[in-house]
Design an enzyme around this catalytic site. Sequence first.
Site, PDB file in Angstrom:
ATOM      1  N   GLY A   9       0.926  -1.413  -0.351  1.00  0.00           N
ATOM      2  CA  GLY A   9      -0.073  -0.393   0.440  1.00  0.00           C
ATOM      3  C   GLY A   9       1.132   1.153   0.132  1.00  0.00           C
ATOM      4  N   MET A  13       0.899   7.831   2.647  1.00  0.00           N
ATOM      5  CA  MET A  13       1.608   7.523   3.733  1.00  0.00           C
ATOM      6  C   MET A  13       2.395   6.208   3.671  1.00  0.00           C
ATOM      7  SD  MET A  13       0.594   9.465   6.002  1.00  0.00           S
ATOM      8  CE  MET A  13       0.569   8.520   8.055  1.00  0.00           C
ATOM      9  N   SER A 128       1.109   9.031  13.685  1.00  0.00           N
ATOM     10  CA  SER A 128       0.568  10.636  13.823  1.00  0.00           C
ATOM     11  C   SER A 128       1.054  10.973  13.530  1.00  0.00           C
ATOM     12  CB  SER A 128      -0.951  11.201  15.263  1.00  0.00           C
ATOM     13  OG  SER A 128      -1.257  12.437  14.847  1.00  0.00           O
ATOM     14  N   GLY A 129       0.842  11.904  12.170  1.00  0.00           N
ATOM     15  CA  GLY A 129       1.564  13.321  11.860  1.00  0.00           C
ATOM     16  C   GLY A 129       2.096  13.487  10.328  1.00  0.00           C
ATOM     17  N   LYS A 182      -4.472   6.357  19.152  1.00  0.00           N
ATOM     18  CA  LYS A 182      -4.414   6.983  18.561  1.00  0.00           C
ATOM     19  C   LYS A 182      -5.700   7.441  18.132  1.00  0.00           C
ATOM     20  CE  LYS A 182      -3.498   8.987  14.833  1.00  0.00           C
ATOM     21  NZ  LYS A 182      -4.004   9.348  13.572  1.00  0.00           N
ATOM     22  N   HIS A 185      -6.398  10.239  20.481  1.00  0.00           N
ATOM     23  CA  HIS A 185      -5.709  11.882  19.777  1.00  0.00           C
ATOM     24  C   HIS A 185      -6.100  12.372  18.503  1.00  0.00           C
ATOM     25  CE1 HIS A 185      -3.251  13.053  16.969  1.00  0.00           C
ATOM     26  NE2 HIS A 185      -2.278  13.087  17.376  1.00  0.00           N
ATOM     27  N   ASN A 186      -6.999  11.766  18.235  1.00  0.00           N
ATOM     28  CA  ASN A 186      -7.925  12.422  16.609  1.00  0.00           C
ATOM     29  C   ASN A 186      -8.945  13.125  17.225  1.00  0.00           C
ATOM     30  OD1 ASN A 186      -5.668  10.724  15.519  1.00  0.00           O
ATOM     31  ND2 ASN A 186      -7.827  10.331  13.693  1.00  0.00           N
ATOM     32  N   GLU A 189      -8.104  15.785  18.926  1.00  0.00           N
ATOM     33  CA  GLU A 189      -7.360  16.937  17.529  1.00  0.00           C
ATOM     34  C   GLU A 189      -8.085  17.032  16.856  1.00  0.00           C
ATOM     35  OE1 GLU A 189      -4.829  15.222  14.684  1.00  0.00           O
ATOM     36  OE2 GLU A 189      -6.648  15.599  13.441  1.00  0.00           O
ATOM     37  N   TYR A 190      -9.434  16.705  17.171  1.00  0.00           N
ATOM     38  CA  TYR A 190     -10.898  17.709  16.757  1.00  0.00           C
ATOM     39  C   TYR A 190     -11.204  18.853  17.957  1.00  0.00           C
ATOM     40  CZ  TYR A 190     -12.609  13.850  13.462  1.00  0.00           C
ATOM     41  OH  TYR A 190     -12.840  13.540  11.797  1.00  0.00           O
ATOM     42  N   HIS A 462     -37.676   3.024  38.137  1.00  0.00           N
ATOM     43  CA  HIS A 462     -36.741   2.984  37.706  1.00  0.00           C
ATOM     44  C   HIS A 462     -36.184   3.039  39.198  1.00  0.00           C
ATOM     45  CE1 HIS A 462     -36.901   2.857  33.705  1.00  0.00           C
ATOM     46  NE2 HIS A 462     -37.746   3.372  33.847  1.00  0.00           N
TER      47      HIS A 462
HETATM   48  C1  6PG Z   1      -2.425  12.694  12.546  1.00  0.00           C
HETATM   49  C2  6PG Z   1      -3.711  13.205  11.486  1.00  0.00           C
HETATM   50  C3  6PG Z   1      -4.442  12.178  10.978  1.00  0.00           C
HETATM   51  C4  6PG Z   1      -5.899  12.300  10.192  1.00  0.00           C
HETATM   52  C5  6PG Z   1      -6.677  12.581  10.241  1.00  0.00           C
HETATM   53  C6  6PG Z   1      -7.822  13.491   9.882  1.00  0.00           C
HETATM   54  O1  6PG Z   1      -2.914  12.066  13.316  1.00  0.00           O
HETATM   55  O2  6PG Z   1      -1.792  12.286  11.088  1.00  0.00           O
HETATM   56  O3  6PG Z   1      -5.381  12.208  12.653  1.00  0.00           O
HETATM   57  O4  6PG Z   1      -4.712  10.996  11.198  1.00  0.00           O
HETATM   58  O5  6PG Z   1      -5.494  13.924   9.149  1.00  0.00           O
HETATM   59  O6  6PG Z   1      -7.681  11.300  10.342  1.00  0.00           O
HETATM   60  O7  6PG Z   1      -9.330  13.598  10.345  1.00  0.00           O
HETATM   61  P1  6PG Z   1     -10.366  14.047   9.877  1.00  0.00           P
HETATM   62  O8  6PG Z   1     -10.322  13.839   8.032  1.00  0.00           O
HETATM   63  O9  6PG Z   1     -11.844  13.243   9.872  1.00  0.00           O
HETATM   64  O10 6PG Z   1     -10.101  15.736  10.519  1.00  0.00           O
END
Ligand code: 6PG
Length: 486
Positions: A9, A13, A128-129, A182, A185-186, A189-190, A462
Amino acid sequence: MSAHIGVTGLAVMGANLARNLARNGYTVALHNRSVARTDALLQAHGGDGDFVRTETLTELVESLERPRRVLIMVQAGAPVDSVIADLVPLLDDGDIIIDGGNSFYEETRRREESLRAQNLHFVGVGVSGGEEGALNGPSIMPGGSKESYDTLGPMLEKISAKYNGEPCCAWIDTDGAGHYVKMVHNGIEYADMQVIGEAFDLMRSLAGIEPREQAGVFREWNTTDLASYLIEITAEVLEQEDEVTGRPLVDVVLDSAGQKGTGRWTAISGLEVGSPVTAIAESVFARSISSQRELRAVTNATFSAGIDETLSATEKYGSAEDRQDFVEDVRKALYASKLVAYAQGLDMLVAAGEEFGWDLDLKAIASLWRAGCIIRADLLDTIMKAYDAPKDQQPKNLLLAPEFNEAINECLPAWRRVVAAAATYGVPAPVFSSSLSYYDSLRRDRLPAALTQGLRDYFGAHTYQRVDKEGTFHTQWSGDRSEIDA
Ligand code: 6PG
């Protein structure tokens, strides 16, 4: 020449991880469904190190030293199962299949269990990164068996990001633990991005600070306790000018945020393990609302008729001094909300650990996020320190760690002012405000949940418990309203 690891793949990435491995002295066997992509990679970057070109999975597997290590870098979901199905007949006992995509942790758990039964290791690895991290050093969160980490770990640690020389890679725990961490982590990130967006909107809508000027504000913030990769790149995005119109790029980009699913999974898992990840869930919902463009077009026209909140707001924050104070208030609100997002994410890891039988080390996890990943921030070093104690002496919630408790107290008046201003002038700030509610809920002696219990008992028998004695009780609402033991 036998290769140390195979990568199948080779989209960006996969290609970048393969190059990173090769640059670190590993011989990497390359495979892609269409050979053209393998050849393109070799043509452009063959000089990065030692690669073995293969055309089929059989060739890929044959080129590997034992135990074989095959890294799958395909789209999460069915494609991962399909590659696994093709690989399994070609492998021998003890070989290791690694999934470096953003797979759903339940799928990782299922795959690990099934491959374990076939004497194969399956390691779900959170990476991640982004593209840049994959090439130059990502943060890596591997799950799977400890035994497989003994073989695989040194390679992953070598290609990972380093923070003060320490690798941002460590074994998390068994089966899906790496992908779970992970995922969280995301989720963080959101929330991190959402609070940045809320700060941007408030400063612009209420204090009239335009994107280019805000780039300077964010750059300045990056020298404070907010210092982080996302704050740094916010400055860059805000000062970017659209080539066509000359307007700030952020003004010509459609205000409809996409998502691939990891934030949504985090919110769902939070609900499932009973951990209130409100900042993360609100961030996911904020993206959903942003995507309801047709509805927003109608509601904007209907609800906004005759209202001009921002005019009075701009008057309020109009003077230079008021603006400066407001900007500092927003910075504090952002920091406090960000702390809540981290506190919730870490709490969720503890709850998930109990649910799935993982012994998650919060200090170690914070250490992995200090470099290479998207949420890397100075704050993580302080979070590590907060958890630098035996488990039974660690804070029950990040906000209870003395340094963060103090920080929240320091931010609190500003945080309240900003949330109040957002509500007064009609600027949505879902994470700023829900995080404040979370904090206030935690500090509250009594919550109205007692009334909820009363209502549940009324309409559905309840039952409830009492503050003054053990047991479970029910009031006979439709009878004489006396209380009985339930
Ligand atoms: C990371 C990011 C990576 C990706 C996300 C974005 O840690 O490198 O989180 O995994 O950018 O999947 O996610 P969305 O498209 O849901 O914002």
